[in-house]
Scaffold this active site. Sequence first.
Site, mmCIF file in Angstrom:
data_model
loop_
_atom_site.group_PDB
_atom_site.id
_atom_site.type_symbol
_atom_site.label_atom_id
_atom_site.label_comp_id
_atom_site.label_asym_id
_atom_site.label_seq_id
_atom_site.Cartn_x
_atom_site.Cartn_y
_atom_site.Cartn_z
ATOM 1 N N SER A 53 36.139 46.136 44.338
ATOM 2 C CA SER A 53 35.016 45.212 44.510
ATOM 3 C C SER A 53 35.474 43.937 45.206
ATOM 4 O O SER A 53 34.794 43.409 46.093
ATOM 5 C CB SER A 53 34.396 44.891 43.148
ATOM 6 O OG SER A 53 33.394 43.897 43.276
ATOM 7 N N GLU A 113 43.292 36.304 34.463
ATOM 8 C CA GLU A 113 44.419 37.179 34.797
ATOM 9 C C GLU A 113 43.954 38.518 35.363
ATOM 10 O O GLU A 113 44.594 39.080 36.250
ATOM 11 C CB GLU A 113 45.326 37.406 33.580
ATOM 12 C CG GLU A 113 46.568 38.209 33.926
ATOM 13 C CD GLU A 113 47.645 38.178 32.859
ATOM 14 O OE1 GLU A 113 48.575 39.002 32.950
ATOM 15 O OE2 GLU A 113 47.561 37.340 31.954
ATOM 16 N N ARG A 162 41.296 39.027 37.220
ATOM 17 C CA ARG A 162 40.938 38.772 38.614
ATOM 18 C C ARG A 162 42.196 38.593 39.469
ATOM 19 O O ARG A 162 42.267 39.052 40.609
ATOM 20 C CB ARG A 162 40.065 37.524 38.700
ATOM 21 C CG ARG A 162 38.586 37.770 38.367
ATOM 22 C CD ARG A 162 37.847 36.472 38.147
ATOM 23 N NE ARG A 162 38.098 35.947 36.808
ATOM 24 C CZ ARG A 162 37.967 34.677 36.474
ATOM 25 N NH1 ARG A 162 37.619 33.788 37.379
ATOM 26 N NH2 ARG A 162 38.186 34.280 35.243
ATOM 27 N N GLU A 164 40.714 30.748 25.523
ATOM 28 C CA GLU A 164 40.013 31.502 26.552
ATOM 29 C C GLU A 164 40.068 32.989 26.244
ATOM 30 O O GLU A 164 39.100 33.715 26.409
ATOM 31 C CB GLU A 164 40.633 31.208 27.924
ATOM 32 C CG GLU A 164 39.837 31.767 29.111
ATOM 33 C CD GLU A 164 40.225 33.185 29.477
ATOM 34 O OE1 GLU A 164 39.413 33.861 30.133
ATOM 35 O OE2 GLU A 164 41.320 33.622 29.107
#
Length: 323
Positions: free
Chosen positions: A93, A119, A121, A152
């Site tokens: 993608s 991470e 990505r 996160e």
Amino acid sequence: MVQATNTDEKVKENANMTNSNNKKKALGLGIKALLNNIDEELKATSEAVPAAAKPASATVAVGGRIPVDQIEVNPKQPRHDFDEQALKELSESIALHDIIQPITVAKMANGKYRLISGERRFRASKMAGLKDIPAYIRTVDDQELLELALLENLQRENLNAMEIALSYKRLMDECTLTQEQVAERMKKERSTVTNYLRLLKLPPDIQKSVRDGQLSMGHARAIISLENVDEQLYVHREVIQKGLSVRQVEQLVKNMIQEKKPLDKNAPVIPKLPPAYKRIEDNMASHFATRVSLSRKKNGKGSIQIEFYSDEDLERIMDAMKI
């Protein structure tokens, strides 16, 4: 010239007020709010502050695109397992559409960047062959970097119970936070944090089953009600072999607790085993996956008691004995 200077000062003042208001809104809302708030801070800074008037050191700055080979993965990242198929799909993608949401990094003293969030990505971008990647740059110290990474990570929806428990524990140990502070940051009840932390007391085999999805949080919470490791391992084995539901496990544990004999205050005190014999007792309990009691008198005589909880359990122990 004077008028231009006054205008610049007003622009700076407006930008500072905007950033201050945004930070106050995010204060106390947890890391998700802080990370989402980055977009608002960047937008306000870009629109209100001319390039020459921007401060040299900002908490959040537009990083543009930074080289992939200049980014270091956080060595204290709490998560290490990534679905390879999902990464491949994401990389395909990205190869077509690039990255929509920038990653977040911290500028290091050596000139490189330490990953805070994104991470997946980052990994997918490397797989897609990207040479650079859009990023937000934050100025944080080592402890803030760890806390941001942990918080996160905890915002993910697909974490298993053990990953959550370990992240809570690291927040407490490495960021010197109390259970109350962890609960406050995560917007959870303190009892919820406590229940997760209790899972870390379970034997490694049971923790692995929770990580692998063989046991749910409900199963684990029921099992941890048992005090003895051998009993916990027995119930764990029953769940795996028979596919017991959480309700069935809760009932099984309840029955086992009720069947225990009350403590006889007049019973003789059993002397504590020397360390060498205690290791033998523990090894036997591990081998037979049940409770083993070894006693030894001063003259060298003694006895071994091996417990079983059903006919099937007795048969399993006999197989282990090669009887």
